[in-house]
Write an enzyme that holds these catalytic residues in place. Structure first.
Site, PDB file in Angstrom:
ATOM      1  N   LYS A 249       8.071  10.080  -0.863  1.00 15.85           N
ATOM      2  CA  LYS A 249       7.261   8.873  -1.057  1.00 15.85           C
ATOM      3  C   LYS A 249       6.235   9.136  -2.141  1.00 15.85           C
ATOM      4  CE  LYS A 249       3.615   6.210   1.255  1.00 15.85           C
ATOM      5  NZ  LYS A 249       2.767   6.106   2.470  1.00 15.85           N
ATOM      6  N   ASP A 254      -2.419   3.363  -3.163  1.00 14.77           N
ATOM      7  CA  ASP A 254      -2.123   2.399  -2.108  1.00 14.77           C
ATOM      8  C   ASP A 254      -3.412   1.700  -1.679  1.00 14.77           C
ATOM      9  OD1 ASP A 254      -1.137   0.934  -0.007  1.00 14.77           O
ATOM     10  OD2 ASP A 254      -1.128   2.621   1.393  1.00 14.77           O
ATOM     11  N   LYS A 261      -6.838  -2.424   2.743  1.00 14.46           N
ATOM     12  CA  LYS A 261      -7.538  -1.376   3.483  1.00 14.46           C
ATOM     13  C   LYS A 261      -9.049  -1.583   3.377  1.00 14.46           C
ATOM     14  CE  LYS A 261      -4.146   2.289   2.396  1.00 14.46           C
ATOM     15  NZ  LYS A 261      -3.723   2.681   3.744  1.00 14.46           N
ATOM     16  N   ASP A 272      -1.335   9.459  -1.583  1.00 14.17           N
ATOM     17  CA  ASP A 272      -0.144   8.851  -0.996  1.00 14.17           C
ATOM     18  C   ASP A 272       1.115   9.194  -1.787  1.00 14.17           C
ATOM     19  OD1 ASP A 272       0.486   7.552   1.323  1.00 14.17           O
ATOM     20  OD2 ASP A 272       0.352   5.532   0.509  1.00 14.17           O
ATOM     21  N   ASP A 333       0.511  -3.010   4.294  1.00 10.54           N
ATOM     22  CA  ASP A 333       0.048  -1.626   4.228  1.00 10.54           C
ATOM     23  C   ASP A 333       1.051  -0.662   4.855  1.00 10.54           C
ATOM     24  OD1 ASP A 333      -1.694   0.368   3.484  1.00 10.54           O
ATOM     25  OD2 ASP A 333      -2.901   0.252   5.309  1.00 10.54           O
ATOM     26  N   GLU A 335       3.864   0.090   3.565  1.00  9.82           N
ATOM     27  CA  GLU A 335       4.663  -0.047   2.347  1.00  9.82           C
ATOM     28  C   GLU A 335       5.537   1.158   2.049  1.00  9.82           C
ATOM     29  OE1 GLU A 335       2.262   2.969   1.173  1.00  9.82           O
ATOM     30  OE2 GLU A 335       1.594   1.212   2.281  1.00  9.82           O
ATOM     31  N   ARG A 337       7.348   3.015   3.870  1.00  4.50           N
ATOM     32  CA  ARG A 337       8.668   2.968   4.521  1.00  4.50           C
ATOM     33  C   ARG A 337       9.614   2.012   3.797  1.00  4.50           C
ATOM     34  NH1 ARG A 337       5.881   1.281  10.051  1.00  4.50           N
ATOM     35  NH2 ARG A 337       4.348   2.626   9.041  1.00  4.50           N
TER      36      ARG A 337
END
Length: 492
Positions: A249, A254, A261, A272, A333, A335, A337
């Protein structure tokens, strides 16, 4: 950083400072120091700047204690103007591991990301001198031959693995205005170029992603001014024992998207991209290790930014993934996955013998396991156990989280095949893993491992041998697993 072997007594070895490991609080051999006056009982670190000497307490002579002891000792000397440190030989059954652990302790422990600091304080240390004297336990002295010393000294596993972890740390620590998906692709292409033909690199742009019907991946990136990139690196040695694919990933930033967030939670979201950084570092290291890791290795990096804007994807959207599985978006959020769903589907086209994805996927994993431990998930109990056992010598901490059928109910959707967010606040790490499982084909379910590295990937305080910031989580653990499997293959 280099290590030199001195074939003689410790006191005769020449160096600017000395590092002493104190085993099980036994201070009896250090008769020239008044530990009572210093208030030192053999635990922790005692630095004596006047004599350029550091003592570090260790519980045993296994891998991680040597690694940690060296790291802590050298960090205590960071302010000293020295170029060399000497230490005794502390052997426990494996000379190779001893030298590898010195490399890893030194390289990992002295890492510092100070690129944007005006007042940099570089450590001047250039080499560690290891004296032959005093291998422990003492009974082993006579059975250690010269070739073993040379073999240990020349054993580069420790330096390759540690340098790979630090390579990943540099990527993760780099700031978001610099490290965009395009920059990730540039770095990956540089890795391939510098491998002298061992690694090839293919980069997919938006047009290619659309052609591949990666609509879940594209949705995440839609509101960013920086276009997404899928990066596929390949290492193919002759007579490879297995084909192994790592999927990472790579959320370069993010914000949470429209499910924005809170500001405090947005800080550190440059981390991330840790899963993709680890995958890139692993394939780089595998190409350098050669026969140690006799595998065809692929690294697939899903790189994007999750931002806000008028064209952002929304809660209530339904996305059609590359595999054809439809996804109801209930939280933008969740995201990572979505990016992994399309990348994992592509990865299975390569027909791997082992498929490993790595991601800073869930805060729930951190809540459950703390900041220092990664989770192992998957369906194959033997594979999970073997991976966990192999990683135990790496210094990284892993635990197994078990899937179960009841949690699968929580990601059902009334309007699509699956929801990207569970209907319960509990078990979030597992429901995220079960979401990914929806994109694993039946023939690969027993060949798949999901590693949630959200806890240790980036910690804002120093811990263990790590400075504050990125740790390169996943790199050492996966490399130690590959070397373990590689050794088993060579013995056949």
């Amino acid at each position: 950083m280099k290590i030199e072997f001195f074939d003689g007594a410790f006191k005769e070895a020449q160096a600017d400072a000395q590092l002493e490991l104190v085993l099980n609080k036994d201070l009896s051999k250090f008769t020239d120091v008044d530990f009572g006056f210093c208030g030192y009982d053999g635990t922790g670190v005692l630095a004596l700047p006047e004599s350029r000497r550091v003592f570090v307490g260790v519980k045993d002579l296994y891998n991680n204690e040597i690694r940690n002891g060296v790291a802590k000792g050298l960090r205590a000397m960071r302010s000293w103007n020295i170029k060399s440190v000497k230490m005794r030989s502390y052997n426990y059954k494996c000379v190779k591991s001893f030298f590898a652990n010195i490399y890893e302790g030194a390289i990992l422990g002295l890492y510092k990301f100070d690129k944007y600091k005006s007042d940099k304080k570089p450590f001047t240390l250039e080499k560690i001198v290891v004296a032959r004297e005093e291998f422990l336990p003492l009974d082993d002295i006579d059975c250690l031959a010269d070739y073993e010393f040379k073999q240990g000294l020349g054993y580069l596993k420790g330096s390759v693995a540690a340098n790979a972890a630090n390579f990943a740390r540099d990527i993760v620590n780099e700031i978001p205005q610099i490290f965009t998906p395009e920059k990730f692709a540039e770095v990956a292409q540089k890795v391939a170029t510098e491998s002298n033909g061992k690694i090839t690199c293919e980069v997919w742009d938006e047009a290619k992603l659309k052609a591949e019907k990666m609509e879940a991946f594209l949705a995440v990136a839609r509101a960013s001014t920086h276009a997404p990139r899928l990066i596929h690196l390949t290492y193919k040695p002759a007579n490879a024992a297995q084909k192994i694919v790592f999927v990472g990933k790579g959320l370069c930033y993010d914000s949470g998207g429209l499910s924005l967030k809170p500001s405090d939670y947005m800080v550190t979201m440059k981390a991330d991209k840790s899963g993709a950084a680890a995958a890139l570092a692993i394939i780089k290291a595998v190409s350098e290790l050669g026969d140690e890791t006799p595998f065809e290795v692929h690294a697939i990096l899903g790189c994007a930014e999750n931002m806000i804007g008028g064209n952002a994807y929304k809660p209530d959207d339904v996305l059609v993934s590359r595999s054809g599985v439809t996804i109801e978006v209930r939280n933008t959020d969740a995201e990572g996955r979505l990016v992994l769903a399309d990348c994992l589907d592509y990865a299975q086209d390569l027909k791997p013998d082992l498929l490993v994805d790595m991601a800073t996927l869930t805060g729930a994993c951190v809540v459950g396991l703390g900041e220092y431990t990664s989770a192992i998930m998957g369906w194959n109990e033997d594979l999970k156990a073997k991976f966990k056992k192999a990683t135990s010598k790496s210094g990284e901490l892993y635990t197994v989280l078990e899937f179960n059928e009841h949690l699968g109910e929580l990601i059902k959707s009334q309007v699509a095949d699956v929801s990207n967010c569970a209907s319960s606040r509990y078990g979030g790490a597992l429901t995220a893993g079960l979401f990914l499982d929806k994109f694993i084909r039946p023939e690969f379910k027993d060949k798949w491992l999901h590693l949630d590295i959200a806890g240790p990937a980036y910690v804002e305080k120093a811990w263990g041998i790590y400075d504050a910031g990125a740790t390169g989580a996943g790199v050492l653990g996966c490399l130690y697993y590959l070397m373990k499997v590689g050794l088993e293959h060579m013995k056949k």
